[in-house]
Enzyme design. Structure first.
Site, PDB file in Angstrom:
ATOM      1  N   HIS A  81      38.162 118.833  62.421  1.00  0.00           N
ATOM      2  CA  HIS A  81      36.761 119.006  62.021  1.00  0.00           C
ATOM      3  C   HIS A  81      35.918 119.566  63.163  1.00  0.00           C
ATOM      4  O   HIS A  81      34.973 120.314  62.937  1.00  0.00           O
ATOM      5  CB  HIS A  81      36.196 117.656  61.559  1.00  0.00           C
ATOM      6  CG  HIS A  81      34.760 117.678  61.129  1.00  0.00           C
ATOM      7  ND1 HIS A  81      34.233 118.668  60.330  1.00  0.00           N
ATOM      8  CD2 HIS A  81      33.736 116.816  61.383  1.00  0.00           C
ATOM      9  CE1 HIS A  81      32.951 118.409  60.113  1.00  0.00           C
ATOM     10  NE2 HIS A  81      32.621 117.306  60.743  1.00  0.00           N
ATOM     11  N   HIS A 210      31.794 113.063  67.714  1.00  0.00           N
ATOM     12  CA  HIS A 210      32.636 114.142  67.197  1.00  0.00           C
ATOM     13  C   HIS A 210      33.359 114.841  68.353  1.00  0.00           C
ATOM     14  O   HIS A 210      34.568 115.071  68.297  1.00  0.00           O
ATOM     15  CB  HIS A 210      31.788 115.163  66.429  1.00  0.00           C
ATOM     16  CG  HIS A 210      31.311 114.684  65.092  1.00  0.00           C
ATOM     17  ND1 HIS A 210      30.228 113.862  64.934  1.00  0.00           N
ATOM     18  CD2 HIS A 210      31.786 114.910  63.838  1.00  0.00           C
ATOM     19  CE1 HIS A 210      30.045 113.618  63.645  1.00  0.00           C
ATOM     20  NE2 HIS A 210      30.977 114.239  62.951  1.00  0.00           N
TER      21      HIS A 210
HETATM   22 MN    MN Z   1      32.165 114.130  58.368  1.00  0.00          MN
END
Ligand code: MN
Length: 258
Positions: A81, A210
């Site tokens: 991602h 992230h």
């Molecule tokens: Mn997500």
């Protein structure tokens, strides 16, 4: 000697000695999606279209088509991602190790802090205080940040955005690195729309959860609910994303065994 642990576990389940807690929000078009600045690609909301319902389109059956972004509703983030995880082996939903889909959870209760400060940031100090009560976070555990954010029912309350962006709680930069480097966690889970705080675009690096989690081949869970029904330690989490080819994430059912 025969290993009977699975058999004993099945017996405990059958006898009702294990409680199942559903950590999943209902996936519907009413559930909020992440909203990005207009120049960026949008996240498609969940859409369901009826194909037939015991009618001329299908006399004995009911079914729907649905479409959504991979990051809609309660969902899983795979390492691919984020750009930091793009070259990690087995980084997509169809290739990540199935052994990582079942793991224990540490639940850190930040609900009091988040109720008075929507920009509350989880810090190393907070985690160390939690560990002084519950013991050190075990390697390969999910760390779940309880904020009671899932109890906010309207889009406005859930996104909590104004002209300076979203205001939702999350981890700070140092605690993300600490959890990865000092505790070898499996991933970070949250009740909010992203694993990072609403204001994390301003952090260095931006979106540290992230950035570092996916860069280390680790995972995220978002839009969880019922974290207030879990013990601080001892729950087992089943989080198996859909086996989407080259998927960056997927909506999923997240179950806790308590
Ligand atoms: Mn997500």
């Amino acid at each position: 000697m025969l290993n009977r642990s699975v058999e004993l576990f099945a017996k405990a389940l059958a006898e009702g000695r294990v409680t199942l807690v559903d950590l999943t929000q209902t996936l519907s078009s009413e559930f909020p999606c992440i909203e990005l600045p207009p120049q960026l690609g949008p996240c498609a909301p969940f859409v369901s279209t009826e194909v037939s319902r015991y009618d001329e389109r299908g006399p004995a059956w009911y079914w729907n088509d649905f479409s959504c972004n991979e990051h809609t509703g309660t969902h899983f983030d795979a390492p691919v991602h984020w750009i930091t995880g793009k070259d990690i082996p087995n980084n997509t939903t169809d290739t990540l190790p199935v052994a990582d889909m079942i793991a224990s959870a540490c639940v850190i209760d930040c609900s009091t802090e988040a109720s008075t400060n929507p920009d509350f940031l989880l810090t190393v100090e907070h985690v160390l205080r939690w560990e002084s009560v519950h013991g050190q976070i075990e390697p390969r555990s999910w760390v779940l940040m309880r904020t009671d954010w899932s109890k906010r029912k309207s889009w406005e309350e859930f996104r909590n955005a104004n002209e300076t962006g979203q205001h939702t709680p999350g981890p700070d930069v140092a605690v993300v690195r600490f959890l990865i480097e000092e505790r070898s966690v499996l991933g970070f889970g949250t009740e909010c729309i992203g694993t990072d705080a609403g204001q994390a675009f301003l952090f260095d690096p931006p979106y540290p959860c992230h950035h570092f989690m996916h860069g280390a081949g680790l995972y995220g869970l978002q839009c969880l609910c019922n974290l207030d029904r879990l013990p601080s330690i001892g729950a087992l989490i089943i989080a198996a994303p859909l086996k989407l080819k080259n998927g960056s994430g997927s909506p999923l059912r997240v179950l806790a065994l308590v």
